[in-house]
Scaffold this active site. Structure first.
Site, short mmCIF file in Angstrom:
data_model
loop_
_atom_site.label_atom_id
_atom_site.label_comp_id
_atom_site.label_asym_id
_atom_site.label_seq_id
_atom_site.Cartn_x
_atom_site.Cartn_y
_atom_site.Cartn_z
CD GLU A 55 24.97 57.45 -3.59
OE1 GLU A 55 24.82 58.68 -3.80
OE2 GLU A 55 26.00 56.97 -3.10
CE1 TYR A 138 27.63 60.75 -7.06
CE2 TYR A 138 25.36 60.68 -6.25
CZ TYR A 138 26.72 60.50 -6.05
OH TYR A 138 27.16 60.02 -4.84
CG ASP A 156 29.83 63.11 -3.77
OD1 ASP A 156 31.02 63.40 -4.06
OD2 ASP A 156 29.51 62.54 -2.71
#
Length: 365
Positions: A55, A138, A156
């Protein structure tokens, strides 16, 4: 009853459209999920370290570009404890070329924090994850959902696009982010939060693409508001993008035989901690004479200005650099804060792409 069977039985009932979507999405995902190096196989538990590492790497970077870096990192540092025990210089060298170098510094700081303050185990809640360096809302939601099955939906760019089209969200980004977040949460399947998130990511990456989306193949196409209207490519709505002013500067490529003069940038700021050749300030109001005056203090032979310029685009501004070259005697000492490195070992230096362009231009014919 399977997910696809449950959804198929209710699909034509308007009263159940919202309830059907998570099941339809997961039925599609179970058949078409992407095989990615950081993604656990079906039925396997996700490794929080690999989820977190991917990520961070994927922020503002493509899956194609991240793949080789992820493989290199996990081969060198297979656990967060191993990464936390590494030096920042080694991490920056391994990261070189992936861009947005503050991510690499935060990556290392986060690994150190997990190792020293959490006994090498990532916190398993969004709240706990957000206390870690470089982990924003996020990323915390993505790790919580994918690695720990927390009931949360990370959003996203791919998910923003899918949701904004599915519900025809008219408000432009970034103001529409809270609304999109709420709508995305309606697509969660209670017992498979991580798969729900990854299904939406895959749908956006492979079907609901920015241009020419393959709507006929989409499991949610019957209920997609934008598709029904025929304007799906206009979503998500976006506010006009502000472009930073062009900045210019000068870079100095100095050789001593088969060695090159370099220095390390300060830890904070743009390209912090990275290796560079000496260069001037980067200014919108560039002045050639003032930039040339910032050349390193050396008993150099005549400076030669190379034809052309090196161009590079950062997130907030484009850059143009003129390149000056010079050669110095074999015993010339490096100025304070600088060092000589063999040209043959430059691949091992933490050089950002803009500096690799400069060096290639300076050393080229």
């Amino acid at each position: 009853m399977t997910l696809s069977g449950a959804a198929a039985r209710r699909k034509k009932s308007p009263d159940n459209v919202e309830a059907d979507r998570p099941a339809l999405l997961l039925a599609w995902y179970d058949r078409h999920r992407r095989q990615l190096p950081w993604r656990a196989l079906p039925g396997r538990t996700s490794d929080p370290y690999r989820v977190w590492l991917s990520e961070i790497m994927l922020q503002q970077t493509t899956v194609k570009a991240v793949g080789p870096y992820f493989e290199k990192f996990t081969a060198r540092w297979p656990t967060v404890a191993a990464l936390g025990a590494a030096s920042l210089d080694d991490v920056l060298r391994m990261w070189a070329g992936l861009g947005y170098y503050s991510r690499a510094r935060n990556l290392h700081a986060c690994a150190v924090t997990v190792l020293r303050e959490h006994d090498g185990a990532f916190p398993d809640t969004e709240e706990g994850l957000r206390t870690l360096p470089g982990v924003g809302p996020y990323t915390a939601a993505a790790i919580a959902a994918i690695a720990f099955s927390r009931q949360t939906m990370p959003v996203d760019g791919n998910i923003e696009r899918v949701v904004s089209r599915l519900f025809a969200v008219e408000e432009p980004l970034p103001k529409s982010k809270p609304q999109i977040q709420q709508l995305a949460a309606t697509l969660l399947w209670e017992s498979r939060a991580g798969d729900s998130a990854q299904a939406l990511m895959d749908l956006g990456a492979t079907i609901c693409t920015p241009k020419k989306p393959a709507c006929a193949l989409c499991p949610l196409n019957d209920n997609c508001a934008a598709r029904i209207r025929g304007d799906q490519e206009t979503f998500p709505r976006k506010a006009p993008k502000k472009t930073g002013a062009l900045r210019r500067g000068a870079a100095f490529v100095v050789t001593r035989g088969d060695e090159l003069l370099v220095r390390t940038r300060g830890e904070k700021g743009l390209l912090g901690g990275m290796t560079e050749v000496p260069n001037s300030e980067w200014l919108a109001g560039h002045d050639d004479k003032a930039a040339r005056a910032q050349a390193p203090a050396l008993n150099a032979s005549r400076w030669h200005r190379k034809a052309g310029v090196v161009t590079h685009v950062f997130t907030h501004f484009p850059l143009e650099l003129v390149v000056y070259t010079a050669s110095v005697a074999a015993r010339t000492r490096a100025p304070d804060g600088m060092r000589w490195v063999p040209v043959a070992t430059l691949k091992d230096e933490a050089l950002p792409n803009v500096m690799r362009k400069v060096i290639a231009h300076g050393l080229g014919d």
